[in-house]
Design a protein around this motif. Structure first.
Motif, mmCIF file in Angstrom:
data_model
loop_
_atom_site.group_PDB
_atom_site.id
_atom_site.type_symbol
_atom_site.label_atom_id
_atom_site.label_comp_id
_atom_site.label_asym_id
_atom_site.label_seq_id
_atom_site.Cartn_x
_atom_site.Cartn_y
_atom_site.Cartn_z
ATOM 1 N N LEU A 111 0.869 -1.175 0.000
ATOM 2 C CA LEU A 111 0.000 0.000 0.000
ATOM 3 C C LEU A 111 0.903 1.220 0.000
ATOM 4 O O LEU A 111 1.623 1.462 0.964
ATOM 5 C CB LEU A 111 -0.901 0.012 1.238
ATOM 6 N N GLU A 116 -1.984 6.583 -3.659
ATOM 7 C CA GLU A 116 -3.333 6.714 -3.122
ATOM 8 C C GLU A 116 -4.087 7.881 -3.756
ATOM 9 O O GLU A 116 -5.263 7.758 -4.092
ATOM 10 C CB GLU A 116 -3.279 6.885 -1.601
ATOM 11 N N GLU A 119 -5.009 6.980 -7.287
ATOM 12 C CA GLU A 119 -6.085 5.992 -7.284
ATOM 13 C C GLU A 119 -7.425 6.670 -7.014
ATOM 14 O O GLU A 119 -8.429 6.373 -7.680
ATOM 15 C CB GLU A 119 -5.825 4.926 -6.217
ATOM 16 N N ARG A 120 -7.451 7.580 -6.037
ATOM 17 C CA ARG A 120 -8.707 8.284 -5.727
ATOM 18 C C ARG A 120 -9.196 9.102 -6.914
ATOM 19 O O ARG A 120 -10.397 9.149 -7.196
ATOM 20 C CB ARG A 120 -8.504 9.186 -4.504
ATOM 21 N N GLN A 138 -4.203 -0.350 -5.247
ATOM 22 C CA GLN A 138 -3.542 -0.666 -3.984
ATOM 23 C C GLN A 138 -3.782 -2.117 -3.587
ATOM 24 O O GLN A 138 -4.784 -2.722 -3.969
ATOM 25 C CB GLN A 138 -4.081 0.252 -2.875
#
Length: 344
Positions: A111, A116, A119-120, A138
C-alpha cells in the motif's frame, strides 16, 4: 503495519514516499526489538497545526527538491520525517541498503501513499475515463493487475523485436542533438530531448507506431507538458489532507493534467487498434499481447498502455539523462561500452 530498518520501527517511504508495508513477524530482522520508535525519528521544527507543511510546499523547496533534502539529511540524518497536518507524516530514507530492506518486507500487497491520490482521482473525478485504476491500484487489486501485465512487460528477449525501429529513433535523436548543439558541443535542454526520445521509443514498443515526438508533434508535446506538471503536483498532493484536497486549486490542476494524459494516450491507442484490424500492425507489440491475454473488451490493455506511454517520458527520459552524463564524464567507460556494443 510497520516495517523495520534496524534504526526505527516506522511506516516507511518507497523512493521517498510513505508506504505502509505488510510484513510478518517471521520476516523481521533479529534486531527489531532494538529499533527506536516512530516518534523518535528526527524532524525539522515546524508551526502549530501546519507543522512542516508550509516549508515542504514552498516554491523554492519544490523547485530545488534535491538541495532541500540534502539540507535535511545534513541536519537530521539519513532517516527523517516531515510532520504534516492530520497525521499525514512523510518518512524519508536515503541509504540504498535501507531501501532494499524496505522492499524485502513489503509483502505481496503493498500500500503506497504515493499512489493513493492517483487511485482516488481515477476512481473518482476521472472514473468515466479509467475503468480500472491500473498500476495506481492498492493492495490485492494492484497485485492482481500486476500479474496480468508483468509477464508481457518483463521479458528481456522481447526487446529484440523492436531493435530496428528503436535504432531508427536513436538516429533521429542523434540528428536532433547535433542540430541543437552549440559551438562548445553542448545540447541545450538535453533532458527534454531525451524525454521526447523516451516517448517515441515506448510508443513503438507498446502501440507499434511513432508519434512524431522528436519532430515536435503538437499532441506529443502536449502529453509531455502534462506529465511534467503532474510530477510537480504529485509531491504537493501527497500532503493535502484527504477531506480538504478538493478545496485546493492544485487538486483540480492535477485532475486536468491526468485527463489530458489519458485522452492523448487513448486517442493514439485507439488509432493503433483500428489500424491493426486492417493490417495487423500491432503484431508483436506489448499492447497486442495485453489484448490477447485480457480480451478486447477488457479496460486493462488501454489503461496499461496509456500508463506506459505517460510514465516512460519521465522515468526513461531521466534514466537516459543520468546515463549520458556518467558516460560523458567517464570517457574510458564510454569506450568500453562502445566496444561491447560493437562485439554484440
Amino acid at each position: 503495519m510497520r516495517s523495520v530498518l534496524g534504526l526505527y520501527k516506522v511506516a516507511l517511504p518507497v523512493n521517498g514516499l510513505l508506504a505502509r508495508t505488510q510484513s510478518t513477524a517471521a520476516a523481521l530482522p533479529l534486531h527489531y526489538e532494538e529499533a527506536k520508535t516512530f516518534e523518535e525519528i528526527p524532524s525539522p521544527r515546524g508551526l502549530p497545526f501546519f507543522k512542516n507543511f508550509l516549508d515542504f510546499v514552498k516554491t523554492e523547496n519544490q523547485k530545488n527538491f534535491t538541495t532541500y533534502h540534502k539540507k535535511l539529511i545534513a541536519e537530521l540524518g539519513t532517516i527523517y520525517k516531515l510532520r504534516m497536518p492530520m497525521g499525514q507524516d512523510l518518512v524519508f530514507i536515503t541509504k540504498p541498503d535501507d531501501v532494499r530492506t524496505l522492499h524485502s518486507l513489503d509483502g505481496p500487497y503493498p500500500l503506497s501513499m504515493g499512489f493513493e491520490t492517483l487511485e482516488r482521482v481515477r476512481k473518482g473525478a476521472l472514473s468515466d475515463k479509467y475503468k480500472t485504476a491500473g498500476m495506481a491500484s492498492q493492495g490485492k487489486e494492484w497485485h492482481e493487475f500486476r500479474q496480468l501485465v508483468q509477464q508481457d512487460m518483463m521479458r528481456p528477449k522481447s526487446a529484440m523485436f523492436y531493435i530496428d525501429d528503436i535504432s531508427d529513433v536513436v538516429d533521429e535523436l542523434l540528428e536532433r542533438m547535433v542540430k541543437n548543439m552549440n559551438n562548445q558541443q553542448e545540447v541545450k535542454n538535453i533532458s527534454k530531448v531525451l524525454q521526447e526520445f523516451a516517448l517515441e521509443a515506448v510508443a513503438i514498443m507498446f502501440i507499434g507506431r511513432k508519434l512524431g515526438t522528436l519532430q515536435g508533434a503538437d499532441e506529443a508535446q502536449k502529453l509531455i507538458k502534462a506529465v511534467q506538471r503532474t510530477f510537480e503536483l504529485v509531491v504537493v498532493m501527497l500532503v493535502f489532507p484527504e477531506p480538504f484536497a478538493k478545496l485546493f486549486p492544485q487538486y483540480w490542476e492535477f485532475v486536468k493534467c491526468n485527463a489530458i494524459m489519458f485522452d492523448v494516450c487513448k486517442a493514439n491507442i485507439d488509432k493503433a487498434i483500428a489500424k491493426d484490424k486492417i493490417d495487423g500492425s500491432l503484431k508483436g507489440t506489448v499492447l497486442k499481447k495485453f489484448i490477447d491475454r485480457c480480451g478486447e473488451d477488457s479496460p486493462i490493455p488501454v489503461v496499461m498502455a496509456a500508463d506506459a506511454l505517460a510514465a516512460g517520458i519521465d522515468t526513461t527520459g531521466n534514466s537516459a539523462a543520468f546515463l549520458m552524463y556518467h558516460l560523458a564524464t567517464n570517457p574510458d567507460k564510454q569506450e568500453k561500452l562502445y566496444k561491447e556494443i560493437v562485439d554484440v
